[in-house]
Structure formats: structure tokens, C-alpha cells
Design a protein around this motif. Sequence first.
Motif, PDB file in Angstrom:
ATOM      1  N   VAL A 108      44.174 -28.438  30.976  1.00 58.16           N
ATOM      2  CA  VAL A 108      45.640 -28.386  31.943  1.00 58.16           C
ATOM      3  C   VAL A 108      45.149 -27.279  32.874  1.00 58.16           C
ATOM      4  O   VAL A 108      44.471 -26.165  32.601  1.00 58.16           O
ATOM      5  N   THR A 109      45.632 -27.306  34.174  1.00 58.80           N
ATOM      6  CA  THR A 109      45.523 -26.356  35.003  1.00 58.80           C
ATOM      7  C   THR A 109      47.145 -25.413  34.816  1.00 58.80           C
ATOM      8  O   THR A 109      47.818 -25.807  34.246  1.00 58.80           O
ATOM      9  N   ALA A 110      46.812 -24.418  35.615  1.00 56.65           N
ATOM     10  CA  ALA A 110      47.575 -23.230  35.627  1.00 56.65           C
ATOM     11  C   ALA A 110      49.140 -23.749  36.122  1.00 56.65           C
ATOM     12  O   ALA A 110      49.012 -24.737  37.146  1.00 56.65           O
ATOM     13  N   ASP A 111      50.282 -23.459  35.560  1.00 58.49           N
ATOM     14  CA  ASP A 111      51.587 -23.468  36.295  1.00 58.49           C
ATOM     15  C   ASP A 111      51.979 -22.664  37.597  1.00 58.49           C
ATOM     16  O   ASP A 111      52.966 -22.876  38.427  1.00 58.49           O
ATOM     17  N   GLU A 112      51.100 -21.481  37.691  1.00 57.65           N
ATOM     18  CA  GLU A 112      51.345 -20.696  38.825  1.00 57.65           C
ATOM     19  C   GLU A 112      50.078 -20.473  39.727  1.00 57.65           C
ATOM     20  O   GLU A 112      48.942 -20.833  39.267  1.00 57.65           O
ATOM     21  N   SER A 113      50.251 -20.482  40.857  1.00 59.05           N
ATOM     22  CA  SER A 113      49.293 -19.965  42.015  1.00 59.05           C
ATOM     23  C   SER A 113      48.493 -18.492  41.446  1.00 59.05           C
ATOM     24  O   SER A 113      49.045 -18.006  40.903  1.00 59.05           O
ATOM     25  N   THR A 114      47.431 -18.542  42.146  1.00 61.26           N
ATOM     26  CA  THR A 114      46.770 -17.062  41.776  1.00 61.26           C
ATOM     27  C   THR A 114      47.543 -15.992  42.338  1.00 61.26           C
ATOM     28  O   THR A 114      47.462 -14.856  42.164  1.00 61.26           O
ATOM     29  N   VAL A 115      48.615 -16.171  43.150  1.00 62.31           N
ATOM     30  CA  VAL A 115      49.537 -15.007  43.569  1.00 62.31           C
ATOM     31  C   VAL A 115      50.946 -15.067  43.054  1.00 62.31           C
ATOM     32  O   VAL A 115      51.645 -14.508  43.283  1.00 62.31           O
ATOM     33  N   GLY A 116      50.935 -15.781  41.969  1.00 62.32           N
ATOM     34  CA  GLY A 116      52.208 -16.064  41.213  1.00 62.32           C
ATOM     35  C   GLY A 116      53.311 -16.969  41.743  1.00 62.32           C
ATOM     36  O   GLY A 116      54.341 -16.817  41.074  1.00 62.32           O
ATOM     37  N   ASN A 117      53.007 -17.677  42.567  1.00 59.49           N
ATOM     38  CA  ASN A 117      54.160 -18.605  42.981  1.00 59.49           C
ATOM     39  C   ASN A 117      53.862 -19.977  42.205  1.00 59.49           C
ATOM     40  O   ASN A 117      52.860 -20.296  41.465  1.00 59.49           O
ATOM     41  N   PRO A 118      55.107 -20.907  41.744  1.00 61.18           N
ATOM     42  CA  PRO A 118      54.939 -21.776  40.985  1.00 61.18           C
ATOM     43  C   PRO A 118      53.755 -22.837  41.808  1.00 61.18           C
ATOM     44  O   PRO A 118      53.667 -22.914  43.178  1.00 61.18           O
ATOM     45  N   ALA A 119      53.050 -23.720  41.053  1.00 55.60           N
ATOM     46  CA  ALA A 119      52.015 -24.561  41.567  1.00 55.60           C
ATOM     47  C   ALA A 119      52.578 -25.729  42.348  1.00 55.60           C
ATOM     48  O   ALA A 119      53.944 -26.198  41.887  1.00 55.60           O
ATOM     49  N   GLU A 120      51.969 -26.029  43.334  1.00 59.94           N
ATOM     50  CA  GLU A 120      52.579 -27.252  43.808  1.00 59.94           C
ATOM     51  C   GLU A 120      51.944 -28.461  43.161  1.00 59.94           C
ATOM     52  O   GLU A 120      52.848 -29.464  43.499  1.00 59.94           O
ATOM     53  N   SER A 121      50.950 -28.473  42.312  1.00 61.12           N
ATOM     54  CA  SER A 121      50.880 -29.437  41.518  1.00 61.12           C
ATOM     55  C   SER A 121      50.127 -28.832  40.172  1.00 61.12           C
ATOM     56  O   SER A 121      49.422 -27.919  40.427  1.00 61.12           O
ATOM     57  N   ILE A 122      50.141 -29.757  38.899  1.00 60.66           N
ATOM     58  CA  ILE A 122      49.370 -29.386  37.973  1.00 60.66           C
ATOM     59  C   ILE A 122      48.624 -30.515  37.581  1.00 60.66           C
ATOM     60  O   ILE A 122      48.956 -31.712  37.745  1.00 60.66           O
ATOM     61  N   GLN A 123      47.508 -30.474  36.859  1.00 60.59           N
ATOM     62  CA  GLN A 123      46.655 -31.458  36.334  1.00 60.59           C
ATOM     63  C   GLN A 123      46.498 -31.342  34.915  1.00 60.59           C
ATOM     64  O   GLN A 123      46.435 -29.986  34.342  1.00 60.59           O
ATOM     65  N   PHE A 124      46.275 -32.331  34.169  1.00 59.81           N
ATOM     66  CA  PHE A 124      46.076 -32.079  32.693  1.00 59.81           C
ATOM     67  C   PHE A 124      45.200 -33.527  32.381  1.00 59.81           C
ATOM     68  O   PHE A 124      45.446 -34.435  33.174  1.00 59.81           O
ATOM     69  N   SER A 125      44.549 -33.171  31.318  1.00 62.18           N
ATOM     70  CA  SER A 125      43.597 -34.581  30.959  1.00 62.18           C
ATOM     71  C   SER A 125      43.439 -34.564  29.543  1.00 62.18           C
ATOM     72  O   SER A 125      43.586 -33.643  28.730  1.00 62.18           O
ATOM     73  N   VAL A 126      42.859 -35.844  29.118  1.00 63.88           N
ATOM     74  CA  VAL A 126      42.410 -36.110  27.636  1.00 63.88           C
ATOM     75  C   VAL A 126      41.173 -36.573  27.719  1.00 63.88           C
ATOM     76  O   VAL A 126      41.180 -37.849  28.334  1.00 63.88           O
ATOM     77  N   ARG A 127      39.974 -35.929  27.154  1.00 67.29           N
ATOM     78  CA  ARG A 127      38.993 -36.744  27.166  1.00 67.29           C
ATOM     79  C   ARG A 127      38.809 -37.847  26.181  1.00 67.29           C
ATOM     80  O   ARG A 127      39.642 -37.569  25.101  1.00 67.29           O
ATOM     81  N   TRP A 128      38.344 -38.881  26.640  1.00 68.82           N
ATOM     82  CA  TRP A 128      38.242 -40.265  25.685  1.00 68.82           C
ATOM     83  C   TRP A 128      36.773 -40.825  25.723  1.00 68.82           C
ATOM     84  O   TRP A 128      36.715 -41.740  26.729  1.00 68.82           O
ATOM     85  N   GLY A 129      36.180 -40.524  25.129  1.00 67.51           N
ATOM     86  CA  GLY A 129      34.870 -40.975  25.179  1.00 67.51           C
ATOM     87  C   GLY A 129      34.195 -40.553  26.298  1.00 67.51           C
ATOM     88  O   GLY A 129      34.482 -39.315  26.781  1.00 67.51           O
ATOM     89  N   ASP A 130      33.617 -41.225  27.085  1.00 68.96           N
ATOM     90  CA  ASP A 130      32.894 -40.878  28.169  1.00 68.96           C
ATOM     91  C   ASP A 130      33.747 -40.715  29.592  1.00 68.96           C
ATOM     92  O   ASP A 130      33.389 -40.532  30.687  1.00 68.96           O
ATOM     93  N   GLU A 131      35.222 -41.146  29.244  1.00 68.50           N
ATOM     94  CA  GLU A 131      35.904 -41.110  30.370  1.00 68.50           C
ATOM     95  C   GLU A 131      37.386 -40.102  29.999  1.00 68.50           C
ATOM     96  O   GLU A 131      37.180 -39.483  29.115  1.00 68.50           O
ATOM     97  N   CYS A 132      38.202 -39.904  31.029  1.00 73.70           N
ATOM     98  CA  CYS A 132      39.223 -39.059  30.959  1.00 73.70           C
ATOM     99  C   CYS A 132      40.710 -39.764  31.388  1.00 73.70           C
ATOM    100  O   CYS A 132      40.596 -40.407  32.515  1.00 73.70           O
TER     101      CYS A 132
END
Length: 167
Positions: A108-132
Amino acid sequence: MARTLVTLSGRARPWGRAAAILLVLALATGCAPSEPAPSPTTASASQTATPTPTSTEPAFMREGTAQENLPYFASVVRSVWIGPEPVAGRAYVDALAAAGFDKAAMQVTADESTVGNPAESIQFSVRWGDECLVGQVGPATGEPVATVLPGLEDGGCLIGTTRTIDW
């Protein structure tokens, strides 16, 4: 000149002008004797049977492919998106883990930017074999996105800095 109507008994009866007009109007408007509606005791099984609903809810398939689990992954993502924490990475990780996905295979990526602002988007993933299975949400994304992408050679799914999932 009086008209006559032959009844089912075979007797002729005089017909008045008013009756003739009513008959013509009834025939002109499509009124005709019809069969009575079947009573509940005489209706056929096909008329009274209640259709059996088929499940369209996606389900977790432990032995399935990433593509086969995408609809379920997407439904979990949507359920978090409409909840109280639509842009909180932990909410997605927790919901996906509760839904049966392996927390150890997640990123999962961070909920905030590097300067502390709310992230404009976040990503999350689950590895499933050779795919995600990859999801992305946030104000810059609009509606939630869920997709299947090839896994990275290093065993991960997301490029760049991700949060440690230590909860």
C-alpha cells in the motif's frame, strides 16, 4: 323492423334498437367475452412458481486466478470507498485481509504526500501468483479502479515507495 337474437337455448328473442347499438359498440371497442383468470387452485406450476434468484455476488476463489478474483477484489474496494475512510490505505488492507486475501502479499502507498498533504490517490495491491490485483482510489482518481497487472520481478506489485504493513 325488430331484430332478433338467438340465445343458447335456441329461442328467438326480440332485440330492441338500444341493444343493437350496445352490441355494435361493444364489438367495435374490442369487448368480447374472455376466459376467466385461473384461480390459485387451478393455475399451472409455471404460473405460480417463484423464480429462484441466482447469486451475482462475486466470491473469493482461493484456487482461482487473479482475473477470476478481480470482481471480488473490486467489490471489497467499492465497499471501503463508500465507507467513512475512502482514502485510507489501512482501511483497504484490513478489508481485503478480512475478505480472505493474504495480508503478507499486500502493498500500500502512503495516505499523505511527502510534505504532509492528503494523497491525491493511493494504491494497494495483492500479489496473486505471477500477477497482482491492484486498486487505486482518491480524489484525483474519481471512481475506484481495480485491475490485474503483471507482478514485478522483485516479487512486488507497486513501483516506488510503499508503507510497511505492520499492524
